[in-house]
Design a protein around this motif. Structure first.
Motif, mmCIF file in Angstrom:
data_model
loop_
_atom_site.group_PDB
_atom_site.id
_atom_site.type_symbol
_atom_site.label_atom_id
_atom_site.label_comp_id
_atom_site.label_asym_id
_atom_site.label_seq_id
_atom_site.Cartn_x
_atom_site.Cartn_y
_atom_site.Cartn_z
ATOM 1 N N SER A 171 0.834 -1.204 0.000
ATOM 2 C CA SER A 171 0.000 0.000 0.000
ATOM 3 C C SER A 171 0.862 1.245 0.000
ATOM 4 O O SER A 171 1.911 1.286 0.646
ATOM 5 N N GLU A 172 0.413 2.236 -0.714
ATOM 6 C CA GLU A 172 1.002 3.565 -0.595
ATOM 7 C C GLU A 172 0.403 4.252 0.633
ATOM 8 O O GLU A 172 -0.785 4.103 0.918
ATOM 9 N N GLU A 173 1.229 4.990 1.341
ATOM 10 C CA GLU A 173 0.781 5.632 2.565
ATOM 11 C C GLU A 173 -0.350 6.614 2.308
ATOM 12 O O GLU A 173 -1.246 6.774 3.148
ATOM 13 N N GLU A 174 -0.371 7.261 1.130
ATOM 14 C CA GLU A 174 -1.419 8.240 0.844
ATOM 15 C C GLU A 174 -2.807 7.624 0.880
ATOM 16 O O GLU A 174 -3.783 8.309 1.206
ATOM 17 N N ARG A 175 -2.914 6.355 0.556
ATOM 18 C CA ARG A 175 -4.226 5.710 0.590
ATOM 19 C C ARG A 175 -4.739 5.580 2.023
ATOM 20 O O ARG A 175 -5.954 5.531 2.245
ATOM 21 N N ILE A 176 -3.816 5.499 2.982
ATOM 22 C CA ILE A 176 -4.194 5.326 4.382
ATOM 23 C C ILE A 176 -4.413 6.675 5.066
ATOM 24 O O ILE A 176 -5.444 6.905 5.709
ATOM 25 N N ASN A 177 -3.429 7.579 4.923
ATOM 26 C CA ASN A 177 -3.526 8.843 5.670
ATOM 27 C C ASN A 177 -4.268 9.937 4.913
ATOM 28 O O ASN A 177 -4.508 11.009 5.463
ATOM 29 N N ARG A 178 -4.616 9.690 3.638
ATOM 30 C CA ARG A 178 -5.429 10.579 2.814
ATOM 31 C C ARG A 178 -4.730 11.894 2.474
ATOM 32 O O ARG A 178 -5.383 12.881 2.125
ATOM 33 N N HIS A 179 -3.385 11.922 2.533
ATOM 34 C CA HIS A 179 -2.608 13.072 2.096
ATOM 35 C C HIS A 179 -1.906 12.690 0.793
ATOM 36 O O HIS A 179 -1.032 11.827 0.790
ATOM 37 N N ARG A 180 -2.258 13.341 -0.301
ATOM 38 C CA ARG A 180 -1.754 12.943 -1.604
ATOM 39 C C ARG A 180 -0.219 13.031 -1.661
ATOM 40 O O ARG A 180 0.371 14.024 -1.247
ATOM 41 N N HIS A 181 0.368 11.970 -2.170
ATOM 42 C CA HIS A 181 1.828 11.795 -2.279
ATOM 43 C C HIS A 181 2.511 11.670 -0.919
ATOM 44 O O HIS A 181 3.702 11.400 -0.854
ATOM 45 N N SER A 182 1.776 11.864 0.157
ATOM 46 C CA SER A 182 2.273 11.635 1.516
ATOM 47 C C SER A 182 3.640 12.279 1.728
ATOM 48 O O SER A 182 4.592 11.645 2.173
ATOM 49 N N LEU A 183 3.727 13.552 1.426
ATOM 50 C CA LEU A 183 5.005 14.261 1.487
ATOM 51 C C LEU A 183 5.569 14.263 2.905
ATOM 52 O O LEU A 183 4.889 14.641 3.864
ATOM 53 N N TYR A 184 6.824 13.838 3.012
ATOM 54 C CA TYR A 184 7.573 13.840 4.265
ATOM 55 C C TYR A 184 6.936 12.981 5.359
ATOM 56 O O TYR A 184 7.269 13.122 6.532
ATOM 57 N N LYS A 209 6.113 9.231 7.063
ATOM 58 C CA LYS A 209 6.579 7.849 7.125
ATOM 59 C C LYS A 209 5.433 6.901 6.767
ATOM 60 O O LYS A 209 4.249 7.238 6.964
ATOM 61 N N PRO A 210 5.730 5.716 6.247
ATOM 62 C CA PRO A 210 4.677 4.783 5.812
ATOM 63 C C PRO A 210 4.118 3.949 6.955
ATOM 64 O O PRO A 210 3.968 2.725 6.833
ATOM 65 N N LEU A 211 3.796 4.593 8.074
ATOM 66 C CA LEU A 211 3.353 3.864 9.255
ATOM 67 C C LEU A 211 2.005 3.182 9.028
ATOM 68 O O LEU A 211 1.828 2.006 9.351
ATOM 69 N N GLY A 212 1.049 3.918 8.462
ATOM 70 C CA GLY A 212 -0.253 3.310 8.208
ATOM 71 C C GLY A 212 -0.167 2.177 7.210
ATOM 72 O O GLY A 212 -0.811 1.126 7.368
ATOM 73 N N ALA A 213 0.622 2.362 6.154
ATOM 74 C CA ALA A 213 0.790 1.308 5.146
ATOM 75 C C ALA A 213 1.452 0.078 5.747
ATOM 76 O O ALA A 213 1.073 -1.061 5.454
#
Length: 559
Positions: A32-45, A47-51
């Motif tokens: 999973s990309e982190e943006e899908r979890i935290n809902r911030h596009r491209h998940s800038l800066y 960490k992939p904690l949710g993913a």
């Protein structure tokens, strides 16, 4: 059981962070990309904690069970002496609580991670692999030879001074876009192609080399820290912007973003940059095939998202669904443990199940009493589509990568150009932006030029046939191309069934397919995301799992 968690994570992977879990045989459990979890596009800066947590949940394991964390960057080179221990690094980069047992950390060079993500996802047993992006640790373009059972060979490398990604970033920012919106530059460039513009060539090609027209004045050294790379990036991109300003006779567009097609200078810059990419990548693709000694070619890196370029390359060609930086999470893991069994091409449906965390449509989805729900009936769905309605589909595990592949998609019948206008309004996009089409393999052969693998993931532009232009004008761009997807079997059950039903009803079995998200948002992930987006967007229906939702008192369609 051995568990390997691959990540694209800060401080090195500062955009498109992601996590991928594989087992001891190299089989993917979740990605999973982190943006899908935290809902911030491209998940800038971020960490992939949710993913990472999602991946652990899919496997039913705890962080303490992870044996190896594989990072798709050499963080020690880029950030020397920043972290005293691997435990300190993991706390900053991933954020999981690994307990008293710190997993082994393997730092995989960025371009090698990109290369692995493409080759091992492909159906090829041997291939030349071309990686083109902004930059890795030291390089911007690399050529590899990969073969099952053998160590990969790095054949050619070009440093950051020769970055095609930097050249394209400069055009995108000249146009007023973010470098993360390069797809807009590509879409605008099609207007230059349609007008048969004659543009200035910005590359000199040699037998096994190339030289870009812009001299950045400062040569990149073989090894650099992140701060030095940032300084070099600013210098090179600045010089490219000066070159585009000279070409256009202006330092930026004279029309607002929504009307850039009315600005000949904007079209000229976009098409000039696009032609640079196409000419150079075509040359490098031929060099890669020559060097590897086989015709099979894999492509990866951020530039591999340029589907207009991909569509100009001869096959056999494979581009994975995650060629951009999120994909190095997978490539790093596979570098540590290549898959024992390869069936390729990779299924992209590796993400979150639509009802993840909800049981069914329980608390995670929220109250749906404001909507009209019925059981999903394909004939009823087909009737809505034939009536000109525009709706969304959210079913099963989500696709990975930036292209929606019919499990998190907005769909419509593309039998008029007006549907393009309406869907752009629904998504709050510029009216000059194009859409893609999806169909079954047999009908796709009649609608557009054939692509053996690119149409699995909507990663290659193809010329529409006369039939394609006639029956599906809503997915044909100004230059006569579309970015097709071909659905096999029950990969995306609702859309596949709708296509088959359209054919039974005597209608062309082709649909417009675009990502299910509003402007500035990531593609929806969960049922709650889907319902929120459905309510906020001017959509007529929502297929959610096995349910069909409508908005009450909704009577008007698109016609």
């Amino acid at each position: 059981m051995t568990w390997i968690l691959g990540v694209n994570a800060p401080p090195t992977g500062w955009h498109d962070s992601a996590a991928c879990l594989i087992d001891g045989s190299g089989e993917i459990v979740a990605f999973s990309e982190e943006e899908r979890i935290n809902r911030h596009r491209h998940s800038l800066y971020r960490k992939p904690l949710g993913a990472a947590r999602f991946c652990l949940e899919q496997a039913g394991i705890a962080a303490a069970d992870i044996d190896v964390v594989a990072l798709g960057w050499d963080s020690e080179q880029l950030y020397p002496r920043r972290f005293a221990t691997d435990a300190d690094f993991l706390a900053y980069a991933v954020g999981l609580d690994f307990g008293d047992r710190t997993p082994e950390v393997v730092r995989v060079p960025h371009h090698q991670a990109h290369a692995a993500s493409s080759f091992y996802a492909s159906p090829f047993s041997k291939a030349g692999v071309l990686v083109v992006d902004g930059h890795g640790e030291n390089e911007s373009t690399t050529v590899w030879t990969y073969e099952d059972g053998a160590e990969p060979r790095l054949e050619h490398t070009w440093q950051r001074t020769a970055s095609l990604g930097y050249a394209y970033d400069a055009a995108s920012t000249w146009l007023g876009f973010s470098f993360l919106n390069a797809g807009k530059t590509m879409g605008l460039a099609a207007y230059g192609r349609a007008a048969h513009l004659d543009v200035e060539p910005l590359v000199e090609l040699a037998a096994d080399d190339f030289r870009l027209a812009v001299d950045p004045l400062t040569e990149s050294r073989g090894s650099a820290t992140a701060d030095e790379i940032k300084e070099h990036y600013d210098t090179v991109v600045g010089r490219w912007r000066e070159r585009y300003t000279k070409i256009a006779g202006a330092d930026g567009p004279t029309a607002p973003e929504e009307r850039l097609t009315e600005d000949p200078r904007a079209i000229l810059v976009a098409y000039t940059a696009q032609r640079l990419i196409e000419q150079t990548v075509t040359h490098l693709a031929a060099l890669t095939r020559k060097t590897s000694g086989v015709d099979q070619l894999c492509l990866s890196g951020g530039v591999a998202l340029n589907c207009s370029t991909n569509g100009t390359l001869p096959g056999p060609l494979y581009v994975p669904p995650v060629p951009h930086d999120a994909g190095v999470a997978l490539g790093a893991a596979w570098t540590v443990r290549p898959p024992r069994k390869r069936t390729g091409p990779l299924s992209p449906y590796l993400g979150t199940d639509i009802h993840h965390g909800a049981g069914a449509l329980g608390p995670a989805a929220g109250d749906t009493s404001d909507l009209v729900r019925t059981d999903l009936d394909i004939d009823a769905l087909t009737a809505l589509l034939l009536d000109g309605r525009v709706g969304a589909v959210a079913q099963g595990r989500s696709e990975v990568g930036p292209r929606a592949l019919c499990r998190r998609s907005i769909i419509a019948v593309p039998d008029t150009a007006d549907v393009n206008t309406r869907v752009n309004v629904i998504k709050n996009r510029e009216q000059w932006r194009p859409f893609a089409g999806v169909t079954r393999p047999a009908y796709g052969a009649q609608l557009w030029e054939q692509q053996e693998h690119l149409s699995h993931y909507m990663l290659g532009a193809a010329k529409a046939t006369e039939l394609g232009r006639r029956v599906a004008p809503g997915v044909v761009h100004i230059d006569g191309t579309t970015r097709p997807q071909v659905l096999h079997g029950d990969e995306a059950p609702a859309v596949g069934a709708a296509l088959d039903s359209l054919e039974r009803h005597g209608a062309p079995p082709v649909l417009l397919n675009t990502s299910f998200n509003d402007k500035g948002e990531p593609i929806v992930n969960t049922a709650a995301d889907a319902l929120t987006a459905f309510r906020s967007m001017d959509l007529d229906f929502l297929v959610l799992g096995d349910d069909l939702y409508r908005k009450p008192n909704r009577t008007g369609g698109a016609r």
